[in-house]
Scaffold this active site. Sequence first.
Site, mmCIF file in Angstrom:
data_model
loop_
_atom_site.group_PDB
_atom_site.id
_atom_site.type_symbol
_atom_site.label_atom_id
_atom_site.label_comp_id
_atom_site.label_asym_id
_atom_site.label_seq_id
_atom_site.Cartn_x
_atom_site.Cartn_y
_atom_site.Cartn_z
ATOM 1 N N LYS A 188 62.500 20.407 22.539
ATOM 2 C CA LYS A 188 62.358 18.940 22.605
ATOM 3 C C LYS A 188 61.362 18.470 23.674
ATOM 4 C CE LYS A 188 65.703 18.192 19.591
ATOM 5 N NZ LYS A 188 67.092 18.207 20.063
ATOM 6 N N LYS A 240 58.077 22.301 26.708
ATOM 7 C CA LYS A 240 57.812 22.947 27.996
ATOM 8 C C LYS A 240 58.359 24.369 27.917
ATOM 9 C CE LYS A 240 58.023 19.595 31.824
ATOM 10 N NZ LYS A 240 58.728 19.259 33.059
HETATM 11 N N1 C2G Z 1 59.100 15.085 40.616
HETATM 12 C C1 C2G Z 1 58.602 14.398 41.719
HETATM 13 N N2 C2G Z 1 57.417 14.744 42.233
HETATM 14 C C2 C2G Z 1 56.700 15.768 41.699
HETATM 15 C C3 C2G Z 1 57.197 16.473 40.590
HETATM 16 C C4 C2G Z 1 58.421 16.108 40.050
HETATM 17 O O1 C2G Z 1 59.251 13.461 42.227
HETATM 18 N N3 C2G Z 1 55.492 16.094 42.266
HETATM 19 C C5 C2G Z 1 60.400 14.670 40.075
HETATM 20 C C6 C2G Z 1 60.291 14.171 38.637
HETATM 21 O O2 C2G Z 1 59.893 12.805 38.628
HETATM 22 C C7 C2G Z 1 61.727 14.355 38.137
HETATM 23 C C8 C2G Z 1 62.183 15.620 38.902
HETATM 24 O O3 C2G Z 1 61.277 15.774 40.022
HETATM 25 O O4 C2G Z 1 62.522 13.250 38.561
HETATM 26 C C9 C2G Z 1 62.137 16.864 38.033
HETATM 27 O O5 C2G Z 1 60.821 17.029 37.575
HETATM 28 P P1 C2G Z 1 60.608 17.756 36.150
HETATM 29 O O6 C2G Z 1 61.311 19.055 36.159
HETATM 30 O O7 C2G Z 1 59.154 17.692 35.817
HETATM 31 O O8 C2G Z 1 61.410 16.746 35.215
HETATM 32 P P2 C2G Z 1 61.033 16.340 33.707
HETATM 33 O O9 C2G Z 1 60.491 17.517 32.999
HETATM 34 O O10 C2G Z 1 60.247 15.110 33.783
HETATM 35 O O11 C2G Z 1 62.498 16.104 33.078
HETATM 36 O O12 C2G Z 1 65.839 13.736 30.720
HETATM 37 C C10 C2G Z 1 64.914 13.688 31.784
HETATM 38 C C11 C2G Z 1 64.022 14.917 31.798
HETATM 39 O O13 C2G Z 1 64.807 16.103 31.757
HETATM 40 C C12 C2G Z 1 63.139 14.901 33.045
#
Ligand code: C2G
Length: 132
Positions: free
Chosen positions: A44, A47
């Site tokens: 979904k 990634k």
């Molecule tokens: N994040 C951040 N700064 C970054 C990278 C990530 O603040 N440089 C935050 C993202 O905004 C998110 C969290 O860290 O709140 C986790 O990042 P990801 O693993 O990339 O999350 P994502 O794939 O966007 O999954 O249902 C919601 C999704 O599962 C969110």
Amino acid sequence: MKRVITYGTFDLLHYGHINLLRRAKELGDYLIVGLSTDEFNQDKKNKKSYFTYEQRKTLLESIRYVDLVIPENDWEQKAKDVHEYRVDTFVIGDDWKGHFDFLKDEGIEVIYLSRTPEISTTRIKKDLDHTV
Ligand code: C2G
């Protein structure tokens, strides 16, 4: 006891993730992380994480700000989770701004926190590709 929840893949855990988790915990007393499963990532979220769900879960559980890690299997579970885990506040990075406002209808505070701009899992992978 104010309960906070956030969701993500948290692959190749880095200080941007930690900045988010620290600020999320500062908003309450108990922080739950919905961690994207390998299947959810692949099917979904389009990634492919470097670390498996179990490896990413172990890393998250070692962080002082994190109190509980639950699996994130689909996009739809949030409205159920917030009731099941008696959550007061939903938090996520502002790259998602507006996407989860529907949780306000469940009586949940929704907060979007600024991302740490210069770091990302994608960037780490890209930079490492150029060094080997
Ligand atoms: N994040 C951040 N700064 C970054 C990278 C990530 O603040 N440089 C935050 C993202 O905004 C998110 C969290 O860290 O709140 C986790 O990042 P990801 O693993 O990339 O999350 P994502 O794939 O966007 O999954 O249902 C919601 C999704 O599962 C969110």
